[in-house]
Design an enzyme around this catalytic site. Structure first.
Site, PDB file in Angstrom:
ATOM      1  N   CYS A  43      67.287  32.733  -2.110  1.00  0.00           N
ATOM      2  CA  CYS A  43      68.668  33.088  -1.755  1.00  0.00           C
ATOM      3  C   CYS A  43      68.731  34.233  -0.760  1.00  0.00           C
ATOM      4  O   CYS A  43      69.699  34.336   0.005  1.00  0.00           O
ATOM      5  CB  CYS A  43      69.463  33.420  -3.012  1.00  0.00           C
ATOM      6  SG  CYS A  43      68.835  34.837  -3.941  1.00  0.00           S
ATOM      7  N   GLU A  89      75.942  35.394  -8.781  1.00  0.00           N
ATOM      8  CA  GLU A  89      74.873  35.690  -7.832  1.00  0.00           C
ATOM      9  C   GLU A  89      74.731  34.465  -6.933  1.00  0.00           C
ATOM     10  O   GLU A  89      74.087  33.480  -7.303  1.00  0.00           O
ATOM     11  CB  GLU A  89      73.567  35.988  -8.568  1.00  0.00           C
ATOM     12  CG  GLU A  89      73.623  37.240  -9.434  1.00  0.00           C
ATOM     13  CD  GLU A  89      73.826  38.508  -8.632  1.00  0.00           C
ATOM     14  OE1 GLU A  89      73.500  38.505  -7.417  1.00  0.00           O
ATOM     15  OE2 GLU A  89      74.303  39.501  -9.192  1.00  0.00           O
TER      16      GLU A  89
END
Length: 514
Positions: free
Chosen positions: A244, A210
């Site tokens: 993110c 991720e």
């Protein structure tokens, strides 16, 4: 023998006892994790306050609330997720039992990130527990207080042999990566992601990465710019931009750039007051190294809003930059901070070209009233996700797989996707030692006649659910005909039997299609 090796060996030995196989045990551990979050909320909030300057309510909203939702969903749906999954057959296997059985992978390594030290570490753990795995938990050393609290308190709630917490820095992580795992789940930057993947390859260990990247945000000049900027301001400056999936930069036409700047400035004042530095819901940069990195990124760009900073407090005000190009310093890496560059483009065509000329992002944001424009952005670009007319909220939808593509990552999680990502979906076919004549087509000699039969039986797919519906339909039709026949004997002058049968069969057909 290193501490990390001993921890992994202990976890594997405990897993091999079969303790995690029963669903009741997994649910018990999930409930303990939920109890940990509830009972230790103050400890968690205080740790995040020290790490990132986040308020207690902000910690619940952006760290633990989502984990609670994931746990509740896993507890509710676990029996469904873990059940054998019936699949379509071909004619050759029509009499066989054919299904997919999810089973635990083994020992999973979860390497968390510092920007959301609880959410990003515990959400994969929910999937690991639900899937019946053991899991070694490595919180980020950068968010040191959260890592300390996790190490001290989590073992009071979870089985410490199966779910140990390992703290430390780069050397400890490197030592962990030398060990053999059955899956590695890493959240962080692409540079370290490559190191994790290289280490995993030594044991042919599958990975979920991720990562991040520069997520673009395109604003159509004809949309409601006031609302768009309000949502963008929120999405960008949550957690001081250290998210993110934060909008990394804005793409818009030059004709609306001033309006965009003005609206974002209004929203910053509304959300964080005239002095964000003293406002409890505006956090801090994680450390001075990242503070200096962010300050350096502003070089060569014009500050349109904000720009204030205090190195001693790791404080950088919500900042908007203009006169930015694709070659500007701030466009060379993922920002991961409260800097929002604006790049002007001539329209949608150039925006799409600009996006496609770079690495695939974790998410693309587009703000527009025009559904055709949104569909075009979906069709002509690639990203982990695409969100129209809002920011970040796709992360909250457990039914959506969350993950990247290309440089922004591989694999996904959330809800059932976490369970499947951390399970082996085992193919199972159970035959009986009967009907051997049917198998003669596959035994030598391989004649043209046998090949013809094999082609027919192997290439013809059978939808088991449809067969069941057809069987039910035939049964209901037979029952309807019987009842109508009986009624006709008693009332011979009633509506014609054929019409009634047709009506009933039609109704039953639509019923079985539901």
């Amino acid at each position: 023998m290193s501490r990390e090796l001993l921890v992994v060996q202990r976890a594997r030995k405990s897993f091999q006892t079969g303790k995690t196989k029963p669903l009741e045990y997994r649910i018990h551990q999930l409930k303990n994790l939920l109890r940990f979050i509830s009972e230790r909320q103050r400890d968690i909030a205080e740790a995040v306050k020290q790490d990132l300057g986040k308020s207690e309510n902000g910690t619940q909203l952006f760290e633990t609330l989502g984990v609670e939702g994931e746990i509740n969903l896993a507890i509710e749906k676990l029996s469904e997720w873990a059940a054998p999954r019936i699949i379509e057959k071909n004619l050759l296997t029509i009499s066989d039992e054919v299904y997919v059985q999810p089973e635990p992978l083994g020992v999973v390594l979860i390497i968390g990130a510092w920007n959301y030290p609880w959410a990003i570490t515990l959400q994969p753990l929910v999937g690991a527990i639900a899937a019946g795995n053991a899991a070694v938990i490595k919180p980020s050393e950068v968010s040191s207080q959260s890592a300390k609290v996790m190490e001290e308190l989590l073992p009071l709630y979870l089985d410490n042999d199966l779910y140990p917490v390992v703290t430390g820095g780069v050397s400890e992580t490197q030592e962990l990566l030398k060990q053999r795992f059955d899956h590695i789940f890493y959240t962080g930057g692409s540079a370290v992601g490559k190191i994790v993947m290289a280490a995993a390859s030594c044991h042919l260990t599958p990975v979920t990465l991720e990562l991040g990247g520069k997520s673009p945000c395109y604003i159509d000049k004809n949309c409601d710019i006031r609302v768009a900027c309000r949502r963008i301001t929120w999405g960008k400056f949550v957690n001081c931009g250290q998210t993110c999936i934060a909008p990394d930069f804005i793409l818009c036409e030059a004709s609306v750039q001033s309006q965009v700047v003005e609206e974002i400035q209004k929203c910053i004042k509304e959300f964080y007051t005239d002095n964000p530095e003293t406002f409890e819901d505006y956090g801090r940069i994680i450390n001075q190294r990242h503070f200096k990195r962010l300050m350096a990124l502003m070089e060569g760009s014009t500050v349109a809003v904000g720009g204030d900073s205090d190195e001693s407090q790791c404080y950088i005000a919500p900042t908007v930059l203009k006169d930015v190009t694709g070659d500007s310093k701030v466009m060379k890496e993922e920002i991961f901070g409260p800097l929002l560059p604006i790049i002007t483009v001539s329209g949608t065509d150039e925006a799409i070209q600009f996006i496609n000329a770079r690495e695939k992002p974790l998410v693309i944001y587009v703000f527009s009233h025009d559904n055709k424009l949104i569909k075009r952005m979906i069709a002509e670009t690639s990203s982990g996700a695409l969100l129209a007319n809002d920011c970040l909220v796709h992360f909250t939808v457990s039914a959506l797989p969350f993950g990247g593509v290309g440089n922004s990552g591989m694999g996904c999680y959330h809800g059932r996707h976490s369970f499947d990502q951390l399970s082996h979906l085992r193919s199972c076919l159970i035959k009986q030692l009967k009907m051997e004549g049917v198998n003669s087509m596959r035994y030598p000699p391989h004649t043209d006649k046998k090949l013809g039969w094999a082609r027919f039986f192997m290439l013809k797919q059978v939808n088991v659910c449809r067969l069941r519906r057809m069987a039910l339909l035939a049964t209901l039709a037979g029952l309807a005909a019987f009842l109508l026949k009986a009624k006709e004997v008693k009332h011979p002058n009633s509506v014609p039997r054929g019409a009634k049968v047709l009506a009933l069969v039609s109704a039953m057909y639509y019923f079985t299609r539901l």
